[in-house]
Motif scaffolding. Structure first.
Motif, PDB file in Angstrom:
ATOM      1  N   TYR A 129     -16.310 -29.059  55.751  1.00  0.00           N
ATOM      2  CA  TYR A 129     -16.019 -29.033  57.182  1.00  0.00           C
ATOM      3  C   TYR A 129     -15.556 -30.377  57.715  1.00  0.00           C
ATOM      4  CZ  TYR A 129     -18.171 -24.465  57.006  1.00  0.00           C
ATOM      5  OH  TYR A 129     -18.450 -23.149  56.686  1.00  0.00           O
ATOM      6  N   GLN A 130     -15.517 -31.387  56.828  1.00  0.00           N
ATOM      7  CA  GLN A 130     -15.085 -32.740  57.224  1.00  0.00           C
ATOM      8  C   GLN A 130     -15.874 -33.184  58.458  1.00  0.00           C
ATOM      9  OE1 GLN A 130     -10.462 -32.775  56.598  1.00  0.00           O
ATOM     10  NE2 GLN A 130     -11.111 -30.662  56.834  1.00  0.00           N
ATOM     11  N   SER A 131     -17.200 -33.006  58.364  1.00  0.00           N
ATOM     12  CA  SER A 131     -18.045 -33.252  59.528  1.00  0.00           C
ATOM     13  C   SER A 131     -19.405 -33.788  59.103  1.00  0.00           C
ATOM     14  CB  SER A 131     -18.219 -31.949  60.313  1.00  0.00           C
ATOM     15  OG  SER A 131     -19.321 -32.016  61.168  1.00  0.00           O
ATOM     16  N   GLU A 132     -19.745 -34.970  59.622  1.00  0.00           N
ATOM     17  CA  GLU A 132     -21.067 -35.533  59.327  1.00  0.00           C
ATOM     18  C   GLU A 132     -22.143 -34.840  60.157  1.00  0.00           C
ATOM     19  OE1 GLU A 132     -22.020 -37.701  56.910  1.00  0.00           O
ATOM     20  OE2 GLU A 132     -19.951 -37.499  56.210  1.00  0.00           O
ATOM     21  N   LEU A 133     -21.766 -34.236  61.282  1.00  0.00           N
ATOM     22  CA  LEU A 133     -22.733 -33.461  62.072  1.00  0.00           C
ATOM     23  C   LEU A 133     -23.212 -32.262  61.248  1.00  0.00           C
ATOM     24  CD1 LEU A 133     -24.250 -32.680  64.683  1.00  0.00           C
ATOM     25  CD2 LEU A 133     -22.186 -31.466  65.411  1.00  0.00           C
ATOM     26  N   CYS A 134     -22.285 -31.600  60.578  1.00  0.00           N
ATOM     27  CA  CYS A 134     -22.659 -30.455  59.737  1.00  0.00           C
ATOM     28  C   CYS A 134     -23.549 -30.908  58.582  1.00  0.00           C
ATOM     29  CB  CYS A 134     -21.417 -29.754  59.180  1.00  0.00           C
ATOM     30  SG  CYS A 134     -20.497 -28.863  60.441  1.00  0.00           S
ATOM     31  N   ARG A 135     -23.269 -32.101  58.045  1.00  0.00           N
ATOM     32  CA  ARG A 135     -24.122 -32.645  56.986  1.00  0.00           C
ATOM     33  C   ARG A 135     -25.545 -32.846  57.519  1.00  0.00           C
ATOM     34  NH1 ARG A 135     -23.631 -36.322  52.451  1.00  0.00           N
ATOM     35  NH2 ARG A 135     -21.466 -36.807  52.935  1.00  0.00           N
ATOM     36  N   PHE A 136     -25.645 -33.459  58.702  1.00  0.00           N
ATOM     37  CA  PHE A 136     -26.959 -33.739  59.280  1.00  0.00           C
ATOM     38  C   PHE A 136     -27.746 -32.448  59.522  1.00  0.00           C
ATOM     39  CE2 PHE A 136     -30.310 -35.506  61.639  1.00  0.00           C
ATOM     40  CZ  PHE A 136     -30.484 -34.767  62.787  1.00  0.00           C
ATOM     41  N   LEU A 137     -27.091 -31.468  60.116  1.00  0.00           N
ATOM     42  CA  LEU A 137     -27.781 -30.204  60.407  1.00  0.00           C
ATOM     43  C   LEU A 137     -28.236 -29.517  59.122  1.00  0.00           C
ATOM     44  CD1 LEU A 137     -25.516 -28.848  63.281  1.00  0.00           C
ATOM     45  CD2 LEU A 137     -27.880 -29.634  63.490  1.00  0.00           C
ATOM     46  N   SER A 138     -27.392 -29.535  58.102  1.00  0.00           N
ATOM     47  CA  SER A 138     -27.762 -28.935  56.802  1.00  0.00           C
ATOM     48  C   SER A 138     -28.972 -29.653  56.221  1.00  0.00           C
ATOM     49  CB  SER A 138     -26.607 -29.031  55.806  1.00  0.00           C
ATOM     50  OG  SER A 138     -25.474 -28.384  56.305  1.00  0.00           O
ATOM     51  N   ALA A 139     -28.939 -30.980  56.307  1.00  0.00           N
ATOM     52  CA  ALA A 139     -30.043 -31.776  55.751  1.00  0.00           C
ATOM     53  C   ALA A 139     -31.350 -31.485  56.490  1.00  0.00           C
ATOM     54  CB  ALA A 139     -29.702 -33.266  55.836  1.00  0.00           C
ATOM     55  N   LEU A 140     -31.248 -31.343  57.800  1.00  0.00           N
ATOM     56  CA  LEU A 140     -32.443 -31.061  58.605  1.00  0.00           C
ATOM     57  C   LEU A 140     -33.047 -29.709  58.229  1.00  0.00           C
ATOM     58  CD1 LEU A 140     -34.146 -32.065  61.021  1.00  0.00           C
ATOM     59  CD2 LEU A 140     -32.605 -30.787  62.512  1.00  0.00           C
ATOM     60  N   VAL A 141     -32.184 -28.715  58.080  1.00  0.00           N
ATOM     61  CA  VAL A 141     -32.664 -27.374  57.703  1.00  0.00           C
ATOM     62  C   VAL A 141     -33.326 -27.416  56.338  1.00  0.00           C
ATOM     63  CG1 VAL A 141     -31.890 -25.075  57.010  1.00  0.00           C
ATOM     64  CG2 VAL A 141     -31.042 -26.075  59.121  1.00  0.00           C
ATOM     65  N   ALA A 147     -12.713 -20.918  58.957  1.00  0.00           N
ATOM     66  CA  ALA A 147     -14.013 -21.387  59.452  1.00  0.00           C
ATOM     67  C   ALA A 147     -13.883 -22.813  59.962  1.00  0.00           C
ATOM     68  CB  ALA A 147     -15.048 -21.331  58.337  1.00  0.00           C
ATOM     69  N   THR A 148     -14.530 -23.103  61.066  1.00  0.00           N
ATOM     70  CA  THR A 148     -14.426 -24.432  61.680  1.00  0.00           C
ATOM     71  C   THR A 148     -15.783 -25.138  61.670  1.00  0.00           C
ATOM     72  OG1 THR A 148     -14.940 -23.627  63.892  1.00  0.00           O
ATOM     73  CG2 THR A 148     -12.617 -23.605  63.223  1.00  0.00           C
ATOM     74  N   TRP A 149     -15.754 -26.445  61.853  1.00  0.00           N
ATOM     75  CA  TRP A 149     -17.008 -27.201  61.863  1.00  0.00           C
ATOM     76  C   TRP A 149     -17.839 -26.824  63.087  1.00  0.00           C
ATOM     77  CZ3 TRP A 149     -18.579 -30.318  65.821  1.00  0.00           C
ATOM     78  CH2 TRP A 149     -17.605 -30.829  66.688  1.00  0.00           C
ATOM     79  N   GLN A 150     -17.154 -26.464  64.172  1.00  0.00           N
ATOM     80  CA  GLN A 150     -17.894 -26.038  65.364  1.00  0.00           C
ATOM     81  C   GLN A 150     -18.660 -24.742  65.091  1.00  0.00           C
ATOM     82  OE1 GLN A 150     -14.627 -26.814  65.285  1.00  0.00           O
ATOM     83  NE2 GLN A 150     -13.926 -27.805  67.175  1.00  0.00           N
ATOM     84  N   GLY A 151     -18.003 -23.817  64.378  1.00  0.00           N
ATOM     85  CA  GLY A 151     -18.667 -22.568  64.004  1.00  0.00           C
ATOM     86  C   GLY A 151     -19.854 -22.828  63.100  1.00  0.00           C
ATOM     87  N   ALA A 152     -19.669 -23.737  62.134  1.00  0.00           N
ATOM     88  CA  ALA A 152     -20.747 -24.071  61.201  1.00  0.00           C
ATOM     89  C   ALA A 152     -21.931 -24.693  61.945  1.00  0.00           C
ATOM     90  CB  ALA A 152     -20.235 -25.034  60.127  1.00  0.00           C
ATOM     91  N   ALA A 153     -21.635 -25.651  62.824  1.00  0.00           N
ATOM     92  CA  ALA A 153     -22.708 -26.327  63.558  1.00  0.00           C
ATOM     93  C   ALA A 153     -23.440 -25.335  64.457  1.00  0.00           C
ATOM     94  CB  ALA A 153     -22.141 -27.482  64.381  1.00  0.00           C
ATOM     95  N   ALA A 154     -22.666 -24.526  65.185  1.00  0.00           N
ATOM     96  CA  ALA A 154     -23.278 -23.562  66.108  1.00  0.00           C
ATOM     97  C   ALA A 154     -24.162 -22.566  65.360  1.00  0.00           C
ATOM     98  CB  ALA A 154     -22.194 -22.816  66.889  1.00  0.00           C
ATOM     99  N   SER A 155     -23.669 -22.065  64.238  1.00  0.00           N
ATOM    100  CA  SER A 155     -24.461 -21.045  63.531  1.00  0.00           C
ATOM    101  C   SER A 155     -25.719 -21.649  62.918  1.00  0.00           C
ATOM    102  CB  SER A 155     -23.621 -20.339  62.461  1.00  0.00           C
ATOM    103  OG  SER A 155     -23.498 -21.119  61.313  1.00  0.00           O
TER     104      SER A 155
END
Lengths: 148, 504
Positions: free
Chosen positions: B117-129, B430-438
Motif C-alpha cells: 500500500y506504500q503506506s507507513e500508516l498501514c504498517r503501523f496499524l498492522s503492527a498494532l493489530v 485496493a487503496t491504502w485508505q481502504g486498508a487503513a479504514a478496514s
C-alpha cells in the motif's frame, strides 16, 4: 468485448462485498425476520462469497477453462451440501434411521463439510501450473527478482 | 514404575528434544533474516507441518473438546471448515506471498503491507493489530498449558503456566523461527499420532464400544438425557452461530499471521503446491480428537460413569478423559502432543510479535531499522512472553474459556487482515485508505462488541443476536468497509514490479 482482468476482478470483489453486506444484514436482523429465512439468506451470502473468492486467483483464458469450471462445480456441490444439511435437519424426526451413529444432517455436516474440500485441494495440486501459477509467470517473476 | 512417573518421563523426554532443537537452531540463527524468515529456505515438509501445527494449537487440543462438551456439535463448524480454510488461504495468499518475498525485502507481515500500500500508516496499524492479537492468542495457549499441566501435575495453575512459558522462551529466544519450524515437525507427528490414538480410545471405550453403534450409543444417550440439540447439525448454539463460526474460520485463516507468514520463508514455489495437501491431511487426522473426546467425556457424564465437570472448567474435558481412560504410555505421548500443540503456536506468535517491536515500530517511528536486530529480537521475545503470561493469568481470574479467548484472537486477525492482505494483495484497485479504514473498523468492532457483550457483568450493553461470533461480524464489517472505501478513493500508481506481483 471481453472484460479486462482488472474489470473482472473489480466485479468479483464487488460481488464479495455485496454478499458480505447481505450476511451482515441477516445477522443484525435476527429477531425481525423468520429464523429459516435468516439462515437461508446468510447461507446463500456465505456460499456466494466463497464461490467468488475461489475464482479470484485462477488464471483466466481458454486453456484454463476446464479447471475453472471444475473449481466452480466443486463450489456448487459444496453449496448443495450446506443446503442439504438445512433440509435434512428440517425434515428429521426423532427415532428415524441414523447414519454412522449420527442424525443424517449431522453426518452430512461431519463428512461433507470436512471432506468435500479435498476436491479443491486435488484441483490445486493437479492444476497448479496451469491455473494457479504458470511457468511463464514464474519466469517473469524470476527475471524481475534478478533485476532487483 | 507408576503411571504418573511414566507419563512424566515421556513429557520430560519431549521437552528435552525441544530444548535440543532450540540449541541446534541457535547455531544456525546468525541474522534477523534467519530469526524471522528462516533465511527463506524452507521446503514442503516444513511448510506443511508448520502451517497445520501452528493452527492446531492448545485452542484445538484443549479448547475444542471443551467447546464440544459444553455446546455439542456447534463447535464442529470451527474445525470442519479447516480444510476449506487452508485451501482458501493457499488460493488467496500462497503464491502471492511467495512472489512478494522474491521481489521485495520482507521479514514481517507489516513489511509486506507497507510495500503493497506504500503506506507507513498501514504498517503501523498492522503492527498494532498483531501485537494485540499475539497477546490474546498467546494468552489462549498459556491458559491451555496451565490447564493441562495443573490438572495432571496437581500443581498451582500459575506455576504451571510460568513453567511452560519458560521452556517456550528458551527455545524461541535462541532459535527463533528455525527452532519453531523444526519443533513444529516433531510436534506435528506427535499431534497426529496422539489424535488418532485418542480418537480410537474415545470411540472404543466410552460406553464399552457403544459410542457410535448399539442400543446405548451416543445419539440415544443424549436423547434420553434431553440433550438432542447437542447432537443435531447446529448444536446448542443454533444455526446462525454455526454459520458465523464457519465463515470466520474458513475465510479467517487467510488473515492469520502465524500461518500466512510461513509463505515468506519458502525457498521456491514447489512447497506452495504440495504443502497444502500435506497440511490438510494432517489437520484432518488431528480434528478426530476435537470431535470425539468432548463427546466421549459428556457421554460418560450423562450415563453416570464420570462426575460432571465444574461449570466454567469445561476445558478440562480432554485432560480428565486422558488421565482416566488412556493407558499411561499413551497418556504420556498425548500429553506431549498437547504440550506440542500449545508450544508450536506460542513460539510462532512470539516470533511474529518480536518482529513488530524490532522491525515495524522502528520503521514507523524512527524511519529506520535498529542496529543489532537479532539481539533486540531476543529481548522482545522475552518481554512479550512475560506480558502474555500476565494477561493469561488475568483472563483466568475472569473465567474466560480457552476457546473463547482463542476465538477473539482469531477474529481480531481475521477482521484486520483478510481484507487488507487476502483481498488487497490480489486486487490492484485496493487503496491504502481502504486498508487503513478496514483495519480500524475490524479492530474497533471486534474489541467493542466483545466488551459490550461482557460488561457490565450484571447486564451487558449489547449481545450480537443468535450467539453469532463477534469476530464474524467484525470481519464482515471490515470487508464491506475495505471495498467501499477503496472504490471511493483513488488508487496510487503502482510500480511495474508491484503490478506484476499483484497480477501474476
Amino acid at each position: 468485448m471481453k472484460p479486462s482482468t482488472s474489470n473482472l476482478k473489480d466485479r468479483y470483489i464487488t460481488g464479495i462485498a455485496v454478499c458480505a453486506g447481505a450476511m451482515l444484514l441477516a445477522i443484525l436482523l435476527g429477531g425481525f425476520i423468520p429464523p429459516t429465512a435468516q439462515v437461508l439468506l446468510a447461507g446463500l451470502a456465505l456460499q456466494g462469497m466463497l464461490g467468488l473468492i475461489v475464482q479470484l486467483n485462477l488464471i483466466p483464458g481458454r486453456d484454463t477453462k476446464r479447471y475453472r469450471w471444475a473449481f466452480g462445480f466443486s463450489c456448487l456441490v459444496f453449496a448443495a451440501i450446506f443446503f442439504g444439511i438445512v433440509y435434512l435437519d428440517h425434515v428429521y424426526q426423532g427415532g428415524a434411521q441414523l447414519v454412522a451413529g449420527m442424525e443424517p444432517a449431522t453426518a452430512l455436516m461431519v463428512f461433507g463439510i470436512t471432506l468435500w474440500p479435498f476436491t479443491a485441494v486435488s484441483l490445486w495440486v493437479i492444476g497448479f501450473q496451469k491455473v494457479i501459477y504458470s511457468t511463464q509467470a514464474q519466469q517473469t517473476i524470476k527475471s524481475l527478482a534478478t533485476e532487483k | 514404575m507408576d503411571d504418573r512417573t511414566l507419563i512424566l518421563l515421556f513429557i520430560a523426554g519431549y521437552l528435552s528434544i525441544c530444548l535440543g532443537v532450540g540449541i541446534w537452531a541457535a547455531r544456525r540463527t546468525r541474522s534477523s533474516r534467519d530469526f524471522f524468515v528462516a533465511g527463506q529456505g524452507i521446503g514442503t515438509v516444513l511448510l506443511g507441518f508448520a502451517a497445520f501445527s501452528t493452527t492446531m494449537s492448545g485452542f484445538g487440543f484443549i479448547g475444542g473438546p471443551g467447546l464440544v462438551y459444553k455446546y455439542g456439535t456447534s463447535s464442529f463448524w470451527i474445525c470442519c471448515c479447516a480444510i476449506l480454510g487452508f485451501t482458501l488461504s493457499a488460493l488467496l495468499i500462497g503464491k502471492r506471498f511467495k512472489i512478494f518475498s522474491e521481489l521485495f525485502d520482507i521479514l514481517t507481515l507489516p513489511d509486506a503491507v507497507a510495500i503493497r500500500y506504500q503506506s507507513e500508516l498501514c504498517r503501523f496499524l498492522s503492527a498494532l493489530v498483531i501485537l494485540l492479537g499475539v497477546i490474546a492468542y498467546l494468552g489462549t495457549n498459556i491458559l491451555a498449558f496451565g490447564t493441562v499441566a495443573s490438572t495432571f501435575f496437581e500443581i498451582d495453575f500459575t506455576l504451571a503456566a510460568i513453567g511452560g512459558m519458560t521452556v517456550v522462551i528458551l527455545y524461541a529466544v535462541f532459535g527463533g523461527i528455525i527452532a519453531g519450524l523444526y519443533t513444529d515437525v516433531i510436534q506435528g507427528f506427535i499431534m497426529v499420532f496422539a489424535s488418532v490414538a485418542l480418537f480410537w480410545i474415545a470411540i472404543s471405550t466410552a460406553g464399552e464400544g457403544q459410542f457410535v453403534d448399539g442400543p446405548a450409543n451416543l445419539t440415544q444417550a443424549f436423547r434420553e438425557a434431553e440433550l438432542s440439540s447437542a447432537i443435531g447439525p447446529w448444536g446448542v448454539l443454533g444455526p446462525m452461530a454455526c454459520l458465523s463460526f464457519f465463515f470466520l474460520f474458513a475465510l479467517g485463516g487467510s488473515g492469520q499471521p502465524h500461518i500466512n507468514t510461513k509463505y515468506f520463508m519458502l525457498r521456491d514455489v514447489r512447497p506452495v503446491r504440495w504443502g497444502l495437501l500435506l497440511c490438510t491431511v494432517a489437520y484432518t487426522l488431528c480434528i478426530l480428537l476435537w470431535m470425539t473426546v468432548g463427546f466421549a467425556m459428556k457421554y460418560l457424564v450423562i450415563t453416570g460413569q464420570a462426575p460432571a465437570l465444574v461449570a466454567g472448567q469445561e476445558d478440562n474435558a480432554a485432560p480428565v478423559f486422558l488421565l482416566n481412560h488412556a493407558p499411561p504410555w499413551l497418556a504420556g505421548i498425548v500429553f506431549s502432543g498437547l504440550f506440542a500443540a500449545i508450544m508450536s503456536t506460542a513460539d510462532s506468535f512470539l516470533n511474529i510479535g518480536a518482529g513488530v517491536f524490532v522491525r515495524d515500530f522502528p520503521q514507523v517511528f524512527l524511519r529506520r531499522t535498529v542496529k543489532r536486530e537479532l539481539f533486540w529480537a531476543r529481548v522482545a521475545t522475552v518481554l512479550l512472553a512475560t506480558a502474555a503470561t500476565a494477561f493469561a493469568l488475568w483472563a483466568k481470574k475472569h473465567g474466560d474459556l480457552i476457546a473463547i479467548l482463542g476465538t477473539f484472537g482469531w477474529g481480531l486477525f481475521a477482521a484486520a487482515f483478510v481484507p487488507v492482505v487476502a483481498i488487497g494483495f490480489n486486487w490492484k484497485r485496493a487503496t491504502w485508505q481502504g486498508a487503513a479504514a478496514s483495519t480500524i473498523v475490524g479492530l474497533v468492532t471486534n474489541l467493542g462488541l466483545d466488551l459490550a457483550g461482557k460488561y457490565p457483568e450484571a447486564s451487558p450493553l449489547y449481545k450480537v443476536p443468535g450467539a453469532v461470533s463477534v469476530g464474524a461480524v467484525a470481519l464482515l464489517a471490515s470487508l464491506v468497509t475495505f471495498v467501499a472505501v477503496s472504490f471511493l478513493t483513488r488508487p496510487a500508481p503502482l510500480s511495474r514490479t508491484l503490478e506484476c506481483a499483484i497480477d501474476s
